[in-house]
Scaffold this active site. Structure first.
Site, PDB file in Angstrom:
ATOM      1  CG  ASP A  30      14.826 -34.515  80.214  1.00  0.00           C
ATOM      2  OD1 ASP A  30      15.296 -35.640  79.939  1.00  0.00           O
ATOM      3  OD2 ASP A  30      14.189 -33.836  79.393  1.00  0.00           O
ATOM      4  CG  HIS A 145      22.238 -34.098  67.218  1.00  0.00           C
ATOM      5  ND1 HIS A 145      22.493 -35.180  66.402  1.00  0.00           N
ATOM      6  CD2 HIS A 145      22.909 -34.329  68.380  1.00  0.00           C
ATOM      7  CE1 HIS A 145      23.302 -36.024  67.043  1.00  0.00           C
ATOM      8  NE2 HIS A 145      23.568 -35.531  68.234  1.00  0.00           N
ATOM      9  CG  ASP A 182      28.922 -36.502  68.778  1.00  0.00           C
ATOM     10  OD1 ASP A 182      29.111 -35.619  69.628  1.00  0.00           O
ATOM     11  OD2 ASP A 182      28.018 -37.351  68.879  1.00  0.00           O
ATOM     12  CG  HIS A 184      24.812 -39.204  69.546  1.00  0.00           C
ATOM     13  ND1 HIS A 184      25.680 -38.776  70.546  1.00  0.00           N
ATOM     14  CD2 HIS A 184      23.887 -39.990  70.153  1.00  0.00           C
ATOM     15  CE1 HIS A 184      25.284 -39.286  71.700  1.00  0.00           C
ATOM     16  NE2 HIS A 184      24.204 -40.018  71.490  1.00  0.00           N
ATOM     17  CG  ASP A 275      29.437 -38.411  72.027  1.00  0.00           C
ATOM     18  OD1 ASP A 275      30.264 -38.337  71.093  1.00  0.00           O
ATOM     19  OD2 ASP A 275      28.294 -37.935  71.948  1.00  0.00           O
ATOM     20  CE1 TYR A 315      26.712 -34.703  76.328  1.00  0.00           C
ATOM     21  CE2 TYR A 315      27.143 -36.595  74.916  1.00  0.00           C
ATOM     22  CZ  TYR A 315      26.679 -35.308  75.087  1.00  0.00           C
ATOM     23  OH  TYR A 315      26.201 -34.605  74.008  1.00  0.00           O
TER      24      TYR A 315
END
Length: 340
Positions: A30, A145, A182, A184, A275, A315
Site C-alpha cells: 500500500d 487523526h 505534527d 498533518h 514529520d 517518517y
C-alpha cells in the site's frame, strides 16, 4: 527575618517504550501506508541509547489501556471493530482496513493500540502524581487523526485525546493545552474537543489551500471551535512547504505562547509528530532537529513544567530519531543547542 518557602518540586523525566508496539505492521503493499514502519520506534529508541539518554530517564512501564478508558473518547462500535480484527486473516484485515482513509490492521494492531493508549496514560499518571516532572511516550500506532467512530491516517485510538479526558476525570483538571506540532492536521483531536473550553488545541500543519491531506475545510485558520469551545481551537495552516526554524519559532512566539500563557494550563500534552522536521517525505519542511529542543523548552515554562510528549508521525528515520533525542535532552534539563 528570613522566610524560606520550600516547595517539593517533582524532578526526573519519564521514558515509556515497549518493543511490542513494533509488532503492528503492514502485511500487504500500500503506497500510502508503507511509511508507517515499526523501525520508527526501534530506531528512535536505539538513538536515545546511543546518546546515553535512556539511562538518565525514569523507566515507566507501558500497560494496556482499558476498554473503559478507550470509551472516554471512542464509540463502542469503533472499539468492537478494532477488537474483532485480532482473529482475522490477511484478506479480512485488508477488507476492514479499506473502510478507512489511510489505515491498516494487523492481528496485533488492537493490542499495540491499547498499549499506546496505556503508555500515554502511564505518562500522565507519572507526571500528575509528581513521580516525575515531565516525560515522553514512544508509541504506535499514533493517535491524532482517529475520530470517535473511525480509524484514520495510521491512527486507531486517539491517545492524546484519551489522555486529556482521563486527566480531567482522574485529577479534576479544568485547563489542558494540547500542542500538535505534527505536519498533518490532527482533525480527530479537533473534532473531539471543538465544543470543549477546558481543552485548548493548537495545530500547525501543511495545508496548501486544502490540497494537502486530510484536505479539510475545517483545517483552515478560521476553524476556532464551536459553541462554548469557540476560541479554544487554533489552526495555523502552512500554505507552502519549506518552513524553517524561524517560521516555527515565530509561530510559537506570536501565536501559540501568548494564548497558552493566558489560558494558564494545568497540564500540557504534545502530539509530537516529527514529520514537520527536515528530510521528511510527508512534510517537506526545513526545520532542523534543534528546533524541537527550543519548542520543548518553551512548553516547559507552562503548567509548572507538567509536560507529556507523545509520539505521533515522523517518517524519515534519521530526522525522527535525532528530533526525539533533542526533545528528551531538553526534558532532562540539558541546555538547548544554538539554532541555525
Amino acid at each position: 527575618f528570613c522566610f524560606v518557602l520550600s516547595v517539593a518540586m517533582a524532578s526526573g523525566t519519564a521514558l515509556i517504550y515497549d518493543e511490542e508496539m513494533t509488532t503492528h505492521k503492514l502485511l500487504w503493499s500500500d503506497a500510502v501506508c508503507d511509511i508507517e514502519v515499526p523501525e520508527r520506534l526501534s530506531f528512535s529508541y536505539e538513538q536515545l541509547k546511543c546518546y546515553h539518554l535512556v539511562e538518565r530517564c525514569v523507566h515507566v512501564p507501558a500497560r494496556e489501556g482499558s476498554e473503559e478508558e478507550i470509551l472516554l473518547v471512542h464509540s463502542s462500535e469503533h472499539l468492537e471493530v478494532a477488537k474483532s480484527t485480532q482473529t482475522m486473516n490477511e484478506e479480512e484485515l485488508k477488507r476492514v482496513s479499506g473502510n478507512y482513509d489511510a489505515f491498516f490492521f494487523h492481528p496485533n494492531t488492537y493490542r499495540c493500540a491499547r498499549l499506546a493508549v496505556g503508555a500515554t496514560l502511564q505518562l500522565v499518571d507519572a507526571v500528575m502524581s509528581g513521580k516525575v516532572c515531565n516525560g515522553m511516550a514512544l508509541v504506535r500506532p499514533p493517535g491524532h487523526h482517529s475520530q470517535r467512530n473511525a480509524a484514520n491516517g495510521f491512527c486507531l485510538f486517539n491517545n492524546v485525546a484519551i489522555a486529556a479526558e482521563y486527566a480531567k476525570l482522574k485529577y479534576g483538571l479544568q485547563r489542558i493545552l494540547i500542542v500538535d506540532w505534527d505536519v498533518h492536521h490532527g482533525q480527530g483531536t479537533q473534532y473531539i474537543f471543538e465544543e470543549d473550553p477546558s481543552v485548548l488545541y493548537f495545530s500547525w500543519h501543511r495545508y496548501e489551500h486544502q490540497e494537502f491531506w486530510p484536505s479539510l475545510r475545517e483545517s483552515d485558520y478560521d476553524a476556532v471551535g464551536l459553541g462554548k469551545g469557540k476560541g479554544f481551537n487554533i489552526n495555523l495552516p502552512w500554505n507552502k512547504v519549506g518552513m524553517g526554524n524561524s517560521d516555527y519559532l515565530a509561530a510559537f512566539f506570536h501565536v501559540l505562547l501568548p494564548m497558552a500563557f493566558e489560558f494558564d494550563p494545568e497540564l500540557v500534552l504534545v502530539s509530537s509528530g516529527y514529520d514537520s522536521g527536515i528530510g521528511d517525505p510527508e512534510g517537506q519542511m526545513s526545520a532542523t532537529p534543534e528546533v524541537f529542543a527550543h519548542l520543548t523548552h518553551f512548553l516547559m515554562q507552562l503548567a509548572n513544567g507538567k509536560l507529556c510528549v507523545i509520539l505521533e508521525g515522523g517518517y524519515h528515520l534519521k530526522s525522527l530519531s535525532e528530533s526525539v533525542c533533542m526533545t528528551v535532552k531538553t526534558l532532562l534539563g540539558d541546555p538547548v543547542p544554538e539554532i541555525t
